[in-house]
Design an enzyme around this catalytic site. Structure first.
Site, mmCIF file in Angstrom:
data_model
loop_
_atom_site.group_PDB
_atom_site.id
_atom_site.type_symbol
_atom_site.label_atom_id
_atom_site.label_comp_id
_atom_site.label_asym_id
_atom_site.label_seq_id
_atom_site.Cartn_x
_atom_site.Cartn_y
_atom_site.Cartn_z
ATOM 1 N NE ARG A 38 -1.942 -1.773 3.489
ATOM 2 C CZ ARG A 38 -2.350 -1.933 4.745
ATOM 3 N NH1 ARG A 38 -3.582 -1.617 5.084
ATOM 4 N NH2 ARG A 38 -1.535 -2.415 5.666
ATOM 5 C CG ASN A 90 7.786 -5.185 10.243
ATOM 6 O OD1 ASN A 90 7.536 -5.601 11.380
ATOM 7 N ND2 ASN A 90 6.878 -4.544 9.506
ATOM 8 C CE1 TYR A 156 2.662 -14.857 11.785
ATOM 9 C CE2 TYR A 156 2.632 -15.666 14.046
ATOM 10 C CZ TYR A 156 2.935 -14.680 13.138
ATOM 11 O OH TYR A 156 3.532 -13.506 13.557
ATOM 12 N N PRO A 186 8.280 -10.669 19.286
ATOM 13 C CG PRO A 186 7.443 -8.808 18.167
ATOM 14 C CD PRO A 186 8.160 -10.108 17.926
ATOM 15 C CB THR A 191 -0.419 -4.265 14.627
ATOM 16 O OG1 THR A 191 -0.559 -5.683 14.432
ATOM 17 C CG2 THR A 191 0.771 -3.991 15.531
HETATM 18 P P1 NDP Z 1 0.272 -5.281 10.456
HETATM 19 O O1 NDP Z 1 -0.735 -6.058 9.713
HETATM 20 O O2 NDP Z 1 -0.170 -4.085 11.221
HETATM 21 O O3 NDP Z 1 1.455 -4.840 9.472
HETATM 22 C C1 NDP Z 1 2.000 -5.747 8.548
HETATM 23 C C2 NDP Z 1 2.860 -5.012 7.556
HETATM 24 O O4 NDP Z 1 3.412 -5.980 6.639
HETATM 25 C C3 NDP Z 1 2.067 -4.006 6.751
HETATM 26 O O5 NDP Z 1 2.825 -2.853 6.569
HETATM 27 C C4 NDP Z 1 1.865 -4.711 5.417
HETATM 28 O O6 NDP Z 1 1.827 -3.763 4.375
HETATM 29 C C5 NDP Z 1 3.156 -5.535 5.328
HETATM 30 N N1 NDP Z 1 3.041 -6.649 4.393
HETATM 31 C C6 NDP Z 1 2.217 -7.720 4.457
HETATM 32 N N2 NDP Z 1 2.379 -8.476 3.370
HETATM 33 C C7 NDP Z 1 3.308 -7.862 2.590
HETATM 34 C C8 NDP Z 1 3.880 -8.152 1.331
HETATM 35 N N3 NDP Z 1 3.520 -9.225 0.614
HETATM 36 N N4 NDP Z 1 4.820 -7.325 0.835
HETATM 37 C C9 NDP Z 1 5.188 -6.223 1.539
HETATM 38 N N5 NDP Z 1 4.679 -5.890 2.719
HETATM 39 C C10 NDP Z 1 3.743 -6.707 3.243
HETATM 40 O O7 NDP Z 1 0.982 -6.334 11.434
HETATM 41 P P2 NDP Z 1 2.211 -6.176 12.451
HETATM 42 O O8 NDP Z 1 2.761 -4.824 12.423
HETATM 43 O O9 NDP Z 1 1.767 -6.743 13.732
HETATM 44 O O10 NDP Z 1 3.230 -7.228 11.802
HETATM 45 C C11 NDP Z 1 4.574 -6.913 11.477
HETATM 46 C C12 NDP Z 1 5.433 -8.134 11.744
HETATM 47 O O11 NDP Z 1 5.411 -8.435 13.134
HETATM 48 C C13 NDP Z 1 4.981 -9.412 11.025
HETATM 49 O O12 NDP Z 1 6.131 -10.078 10.548
HETATM 50 C C14 NDP Z 1 4.307 -10.214 12.140
HETATM 51 O O13 NDP Z 1 4.354 -11.594 11.885
HETATM 52 C C15 NDP Z 1 5.181 -9.814 13.315
HETATM 53 N N6 NDP Z 1 4.612 -10.041 14.639
HETATM 54 C C16 NDP Z 1 3.413 -9.462 14.989
HETATM 55 C C17 NDP Z 1 2.898 -9.691 16.249
HETATM 56 C C18 NDP Z 1 1.595 -9.128 16.688
HETATM 57 O O14 NDP Z 1 1.029 -9.609 17.701
HETATM 58 N N7 NDP Z 1 1.036 -8.114 16.021
HETATM 59 C C19 NDP Z 1 3.630 -10.511 17.234
HETATM 60 C C20 NDP Z 1 4.854 -11.079 16.730
HETATM 61 C C21 NDP Z 1 5.322 -10.832 15.494
HETATM 62 P P3 NDP Z 1 0.886 -3.831 3.070
HETATM 63 O O15 NDP Z 1 -0.369 -4.531 3.460
HETATM 64 O O16 NDP Z 1 0.701 -2.381 2.725
HETATM 65 O O17 NDP Z 1 1.710 -4.560 2.063
HETATM 66 C C1 8X3 Z 2 2.003 -13.024 16.580
HETATM 67 C C2 8X3 Z 2 1.801 -13.489 17.992
HETATM 68 O O1 8X3 Z 2 0.766 -15.309 19.468
HETATM 69 O O2 8X3 Z 2 -0.535 -14.534 17.543
HETATM 70 O O3 8X3 Z 2 3.262 -13.401 16.120
HETATM 71 O O4 8X3 Z 2 1.368 -15.952 17.221
HETATM 72 S S1 8X3 Z 2 0.817 -14.884 18.040
#
Ligand code: NDP
Ligand code: 8X3
Length: 256
Positions: A38, A90, A156, A186, A191
Site C-alpha cells: 500500500r 518486518n 504461522y 514479540p 496492530t
Molecule cells: P500489520 O498487519 O499491522 O502490518 C504488517 C505489515 O506488513 C504491513 O505494513 C503490510 O503492508 C506488510 N506486508 C504484508 N504483506 C506484505 C507483502 N507481501 N509485501 C510487503 N509488505 C507486506 O501487522 P504487524 O505490524 O503486527 O506485523 C509486522 C510483523 O510483526 C509481522 O512479521 C508479524 O508476523 C510480526 N509479529 C506481529 C505480532 C503481533 O502480535 N502483532 C507478534 C509477533 C510478530 P501492506 O499490506 O501495505 O503490504
Molecule cells: C504473533 C503473535 O501469538 O498470535 O506473532 O502468534 S501470536
C-alpha cells in the site's frame, strides 16, 4: 547524523510495527527506505517522518511475494542511497486460524510466501551489497510463535520457527564479517495483525480484550536498541511479551 546518516530499509512499513519502527528511526536521524504494497499508506506518513527528523524518506511499492517487485524495490533503494546499513525484515502476516486438518492452501501459501520466501529473497538481495561492503545489519521480525506453537496456528508458527532458523544460519554464514544479524520476537502486539488474520473487526478487537497488549512503539524500542549497539555487540534476539502474557497458552485477562 547529518550527511552520513545511516540508511535503514524497512519492509512492511505501511502499518503496525513497521510504521512505528520507521518513526523511531526517523527520530534517531536515519535515512529511510520504506516498502509495502500500500504505497499510498507510506506516502501518507512521509511528511511526519521528515518532521520527526529523517533527512530522506524513500517510499517504494513492494510486494515481498514477488521476485520482480523485490528487484525493482532494491534497485530504487540502491539508486537513491548506494549503501544500505540496516535491513529490517518486518513484512509478515498470519492468514486464518485453522487446524492442519481444515487448513486452506491459499492461507498457507500467503504465510509461507510472505513470511518465509519473502524474507529470504529480500535478505539475499540486500546481502549482496552488504557483503561487498563487508558491513551491515539484518534485523528479522520473528515472534513468540518462533519458540512455541499453538493449535490452529501451525503454519504461522512454522514460518516464524523458520525465521529463527534463518537468523541462526545467517549468523554462522556471516561470522568473520562485520555484518550483524538480530531477531526481535514479540508476543501480542495490537496492530492490524489480527484484523488481517481474522478478517473481522470485532473478533480482532476481542484478541486483546481484558489485557494490555504490547504497542508497536514497544517493539520499535527493541529494534532501535538492537540497531544502535556498538559494532562489536550483536543482539541475537529479544523475546518480548506483554506482562499479562506468560506464554502463547496463558494470558491473564481482567473481566470486561
Ligand atoms: P500489520 O498487519 O499491522 O502490518 C504488517 C505489515 O506488513 C504491513 O505494513 C503490510 O503492508 C506488510 N506486508 C504484508 N504483506 C506484505 C507483502 N507481501 N509485501 C510487503 N509488505 C507486506 O501487522 P504487524 O505490524 O503486527 O506485523 C509486522 C510483523 O510483526 C509481522 O512479521 C508479524 O508476523 C510480526 N509479529 C506481529 C505480532 C503481533 O502480535 N502483532 C507478534 C509477533 C510478530 P501492506 O499490506 O501495505 O503490504
Ligand atoms: C504473533 C503473535 O501469538 O498470535 O506473532 O502468534 S501470536
Amino acid at each position: 547524523m547529518g550527511a552520513k546518516a545511516k540508511v535503514v530499509v524497512i519492509t512492511g512499513a505501511s502499518a503496525g510495527i513497521g510504521k512505528a519502527c520507521a518513526e523511531a528511526f526517523a527520530r534517531a536521524g536515519y535515512r529511510l527506505a520504506l516498502g509495502a504494497r500500500r504505497l499510498e499508506r507510506l506516502e501518507e506518513v512521509r511528511s511526519t517522518l521528515a518532521q520527526l527528523g529523517a533527512p530522506e524518506v524513500l517510499c517504494v511499492a513492494l510486494d515481498v511475494r514477488s521476485e520482480a517487485s523485490i528487484e525493482a524495490f532494491a534497485a530504487a533503494v540502491e539508486g537513491r542511497f548506494i549503501h544500505v546499513d540496516l535491513l529490517l525484515n518486518n513484512a509478515g502476516l498470519a492468514s486464518g486460524l485453522s487446524s492442519v486438518a481444515s487448513g486452506q492452501d491459499v492461507d498457507w501459501q500467503a504465510m509461507i510466501d510472505t513470511n518465509l520466501y519473502g524474507l529470504l529473497r529480500v535478505t539475499r538481495r540486500f546481502l549482496t551489497g552488504m557483503l561487498k561492503r563487508g558491513q551491515g545489519h539484518i534485523i528479522n521480525m520473528g515472534s513468540v510463535a518462533g519458540f512455541q506453537t499453538y493449535a490452529n496456528g501451525a503454519v504461522y508458527a512454522a514460518t516464524k520457527h523458520a525465521v529463527r532458523a534463518i537468523s541462526g544460519a545467517l549468523r554462522l554464514e556471516l561470522n568473520g564479517t562485520a555484518i550483524r544479524v538480530s531477531e526481535i520476537d514479540p508476543g501480542m502486539v495490537e496492530t492490524e495483525f489480527s484484523l488481517v488474520r481474522l478478517q473481522d473487526k470485532a473478533k480482532a478487537k476481542a484478541v486483546y480484550s481484558g489485557m494490555t497488549p504490547l504497542s508497536p512503539d514497544d517493539i520499535a524500542d527493541c529494534v532501535l536498541f538492537a540497531a544502535t549497539r556498538p559494532a562489536h555487540v550483536n543482539i541475537d534476539h529479544i523475546l518480548v511479551m506483554p506482562t499479562a502474557q506468560a506464554s502463547v497458552y496463558k494470558t491473564h485477562r481482567e473481566p470486561t
